[in-house]
Design a protein around this motif. Structure first.
Motif, PDB file in Angstrom:
ATOM      1  N   GLN A 187       4.410  -2.229  -6.971  1.00 11.66           N
ATOM      2  CA  GLN A 187       4.662  -2.035  -5.547  1.00 11.66           C
ATOM      3  C   GLN A 187       3.421  -2.370  -4.728  1.00 11.66           C
ATOM      4  N   ASN A 191       2.813  -5.688  -2.154  1.00 16.54           N
ATOM      5  CA  ASN A 191       2.335  -5.540  -0.776  1.00 16.54           C
ATOM      6  C   ASN A 191       1.058  -6.351  -0.550  1.00 16.54           C
ATOM      7  N   PHE A 242      10.698  -1.776 -12.034  1.00 13.28           N
ATOM      8  CA  PHE A 242      10.473  -2.398 -10.726  1.00 13.28           C
ATOM      9  C   PHE A 242      11.444  -3.557 -10.543  1.00 13.28           C
TER      10      PHE A 242
END
Length: 448
Positions: A187, A191, A242
């Motif tokens: 994650q 980003n 994920f």
């Protein structure tokens, strides 16, 4: 605080034609120099902006002072330019940290003291990381182990993800290890990739990667972690949870009218484009990739079939000839090679010229996302056509002409229906073709 400047030592050019980058540190009238771990060619260095810059091979050949045969190996790729600039940023950050440490300790410092500390930190870090860089070392091993079995271009994405991980590590100061790559890491890393930017020569800042490229990078990292796990390396399995969001990409292919226009256009006065048309239309009629067009020999063509080992997948493929592919091969029957091939770069350039001449210019909207931002650009279709469009054209036209997905996949060598399905979805005529094939033409049916 001292001042930093980087200079390319063109007086120390090596056999690779690359020069070392030197840091010049100055404070209170004192100046010290030290080499950093980056080498590049002079054409990739912008002294004014103090950054490495990307130069296309075509532009490099125009401005390079000597006609070197291996120029493509000398100039830096996008990812290598990025790596050099990341290294420069890291040096700046390290020097700044050293100065702040001296100031916090209330120790007066000289240029020599700063450079000595910089060298020592660098040496200590190298020694400590010899046994801590397992992930990057194993990534290098993966690339080396697959050099003989994978296409060179397909391994480029692994080099790219390695550069992105190095940049993430440098910016966040968090060491990237196998055991730390978990769901939360994916994650954060996603980003980070969304937030990466690039600056052009006019100083304009824009996102470095779009969502499609980011999805590919994350997928590649997952593949690499699975490979490492199968080789006995302890990996944090939570990364598997994920989910990678993939955007649906446009399928650019010629329709029936456009393909017919290419076949019928009069090129008797343009031998160059005539040969380019033959190469491209052969791909459209056979489904061969450019790598297999390049390896095609007369020994591969027997009994109205092409039999070869596909370069990308290393699998055997049999492709029946049709009237179009046969006529093109017959045209060059007296030459050594079955097709008049030229370099892929020139071929892609001339294919656009060819399609523009054939008036294949319908407006095509290309949509990409960078994070949540939607970007739309409209192109005339000929600008989006290249040699790989031939393979896509073969698939879509074959489906529209009534071949089943299984039949087409057997010819093209596709093994994953999930990736092949986008051609089925994009072919709007397919439902009608299949209905007519199964139930007959409307004109032949009698109303009840």
């Amino acid at each position: 605080m001292g001042t930093l400047r980087f200079t390319l030592r063109t007086d120390k050019i090596g056999k690779s034609l690359k020069c070392p980058l030197e840091l010049i540190y100055q404070i209170s009238g004192q100046r010290k120099k030290v080499f950093i771990d980056s080498k590049l060619n002079a054409i990739n260095w912008d002294a004014e902006s103090q950054t490495a810059i990307y130069i296309t091979p075509i532009k490099a050949k125009k401005i390079f002072p000597q006609p070197y045969k291996n120029l493509d190996a000398v100039i830096l790729m996008d990812s290598e330019v990025e790596e050099v600039n990341n290294s420069i940023s890291k040096v700046k950050s390290d020097i700044n940290d050293i100065e702040k440490r001296f100031e916090l300790d209330k120790v007066p410092y000289t240029a020599q003291m700063v450079i000595d500390r910089f060298k020592n930190n660098k040496s200590e870090k190298t020694q400590k990381e010899e046994h801590r860089d397992l992930l990057f070392d194993f990534m290098d091993k993966y690339i080396k182990d697959h050099e003989l079995t994978r296409e060179k271009g397909s391994l480029g994405v692994y080099r790219s993800i390695k550069n992105h991980l190095h940049a993430y590590q440098a910016e966040t100061k968090h060491k990237v290890r196998f055991e730390t790559i978990d769901y939360a890491f994916f994650q954060r890393f996603q980003n980070f990739l969304i937030g990466r930017t690039k600056t052009n020569n006019n100083g304009e800042v824009s996102p470095l990667l779009n969502n499609t490229t980011i999805a590919k990078a994350l997928s590649t990292l997952k593949t690499f972690l699975g490979y490492a796990r199968r080789h006995g390396i302890k990996v944090n399995d939570s990364y598997k949870d994920f989910s990678i969001k993939r955007e649906k990409l446009e399928v650019i292919a010629l329709n029936e009218d456009e393909f017919t226009a290419l076949l019928n256009i009069d090129l008797s006065q343009n031998k160059k484009l005539d040969k380019v048309r033959d190469i491209f239309c052969f791909s459209c009629a056979s489904g061969l990739r450019v790598s297999d067009l390049e390896q095609l020999k007369r020994e591969h063509i027997k009994n109205d079939e092409i039999n070869l080992i596909v370069k990308k997948t290393k699998t055997e493929l049999t492709i029946p000839l049709n009237k179009i592919s046969y006529s093109i091969l017959n045209k060059y029957k007296d030459q050594n090679k079955p097709l008049p091939l030229i370099s892929s770069q020139k071929l892609n350039e001339y294919i656009k010229d060819l399609c523009e001449l054939a008036k294949i210019n319908d407006p095509i909207e290309i949509v990409r996302f960078r994070g949540p931002k939607r970007e739309t650009i409209i192109y005339p279709k000929y600008k989006l056509i290249h040699i790989h469009t031939g393979r896509k054209t073969f698939v879509t036209l074959s489906l529209e002409r009534g071949m089943s997905a299984e039949q087409v996949m057997a010819i093209t060598g596709h093994t994953d229906y999930k990736s092949f399905k986008r051609y089925v979805d994009v072919s709007k005529k397919l439902a009608k073709v299949v209905m007519v094939k199964a139930w007959g033409e409307v004109s032949n049916l009698k109303a009840v």
